[in-house]
Design a protein around this motif. Sequence first.
Motif, mmCIF file in Angstrom:
data_model
loop_
_atom_site.group_PDB
_atom_site.id
_atom_site.type_symbol
_atom_site.label_atom_id
_atom_site.label_comp_id
_atom_site.label_asym_id
_atom_site.label_seq_id
_atom_site.Cartn_x
_atom_site.Cartn_y
_atom_site.Cartn_z
ATOM 1 N N LYS A 203 8.046 -1.710 -27.933
ATOM 2 C CA LYS A 203 7.695 -3.132 -27.961
ATOM 3 C C LYS A 203 8.739 -3.982 -28.663
ATOM 4 N N PHE A 204 9.357 -3.446 -29.726
ATOM 5 C CA PHE A 204 10.177 -4.295 -30.587
ATOM 6 C C PHE A 204 11.659 -4.296 -30.219
ATOM 7 N N HIS A 205 12.104 -3.450 -29.321
ATOM 8 C CA HIS A 205 13.452 -3.553 -28.736
ATOM 9 C C HIS A 205 14.560 -3.619 -29.789
ATOM 10 N N LYS A 206 14.566 -2.649 -30.694
ATOM 11 C CA LYS A 206 15.590 -2.570 -31.720
ATOM 12 C C LYS A 206 16.525 -1.390 -31.425
ATOM 13 N N ARG A 207 17.505 -1.215 -32.300
ATOM 14 C CA ARG A 207 18.391 -0.062 -32.176
ATOM 15 C C ARG A 207 17.595 1.223 -32.397
ATOM 16 N N VAL A 208 17.860 2.228 -31.591
ATOM 17 C CA VAL A 208 17.143 3.504 -31.671
ATOM 18 C C VAL A 208 18.150 4.635 -31.836
ATOM 19 N N ILE A 209 17.950 5.442 -32.892
ATOM 20 C CA ILE A 209 18.733 6.659 -33.112
ATOM 21 C C ILE A 209 17.774 7.835 -33.009
ATOM 22 N N GLU A 210 18.055 8.748 -32.101
ATOM 23 C CA GLU A 210 17.174 9.897 -31.896
ATOM 24 C C GLU A 210 17.821 11.157 -32.449
ATOM 25 N N LEU A 211 17.011 11.914 -33.215
ATOM 26 C CA LEU A 211 17.453 13.173 -33.794
ATOM 27 C C LEU A 211 16.687 14.331 -33.165
ATOM 28 N N THR A 212 17.391 15.409 -32.901
ATOM 29 C CA THR A 212 16.785 16.655 -32.435
ATOM 30 C C THR A 212 17.465 17.809 -33.155
ATOM 31 N N ASP A 213 16.663 18.625 -33.856
ATOM 32 C CA ASP A 213 17.196 19.772 -34.599
ATOM 33 C C ASP A 213 18.370 19.376 -35.492
ATOM 34 N N GLY A 214 18.247 18.211 -36.126
ATOM 35 C CA GLY A 214 19.260 17.764 -37.066
ATOM 36 C C GLY A 214 20.471 17.110 -36.448
#
Length: 284
Positions: A203-214
């Motif tokens: 909803k808020f449309h901000k920067r997204v950083i995704e982490l997987t297994d560090g």
Amino acid sequence: MIRFDGVSKVYRTGNRPALHDATLEVKPGEFVFLVGASGSGKSSFLRLILREERASSGSIHVLGQDLARLSNRKVPFYRRNLGVVFQDFRLLPTKTVFDNVAFALRVLGKSEAFIHDAVPEVLGLVGLGNKENRLPHELSGGEQQRVAIARAVVNKPAILLADEPTGNLDPNTSKGIMDVLTNINAAGTTVLMATHDSAIVNKFHKRVIELTDGRIIRDEAVGRYNNAEGHNRTADLTPLRADSQPIAVQPLDFDPIPDFDPMAPTSEAIDLSYLDRSTNEEPL
């Protein structure tokens, strides 16, 4: 403002890195969502910024400071520039809303005159201007979280770290909390929020950083909780405040007071002990 260069974190009891070769930069005034499954490294990421943990390798710079060179004695003064909000509120149960927020200023040695100006102002910001004499048990969960946010930002920190701040709240209440965080960000505070709430992220449309297994597997300037496009986009790192003017950040100028630790827990501050958790464990 925040820069990770090849940062890894390995715990002695872990069988894999909690964070592996993370490189990124967060500019002043950004609002960043950290997303990923439990155990992906989000909390380790925040603890490294808070200097609760030291990196096993790589370098971390926050507000002009190299955290590897920051002595334990200076950590409490560094943390004056950080606000922290958690999922479980951590309010003092026998203190009023006013005194819960004022406590954060009293441990910093602020005058009562300053406190009586600053606390009503921040309570108004989070929508609790008429609740200053209530006790925590007289508030809803959303109101308690607003108190926790007010306590975190009353000293006007440069950075606000939020670890699942809407995790225990219903969708409507969560939306209100997000409006508060968005307003704080619009006033110039950089916000990093770890969350599992896909509806809020979308909803808020901000920067997204995704982490997987560090590992950082995705960094999008305007992202969603799940990357439907199947590829990564690098965020535009041009920082702007609400007035569209770049923020100039200078290195912190520390003037420590000998033997004074403003974040040390007291007999009535056990719920705030996270503010000065530090470890003598050496990183691997």
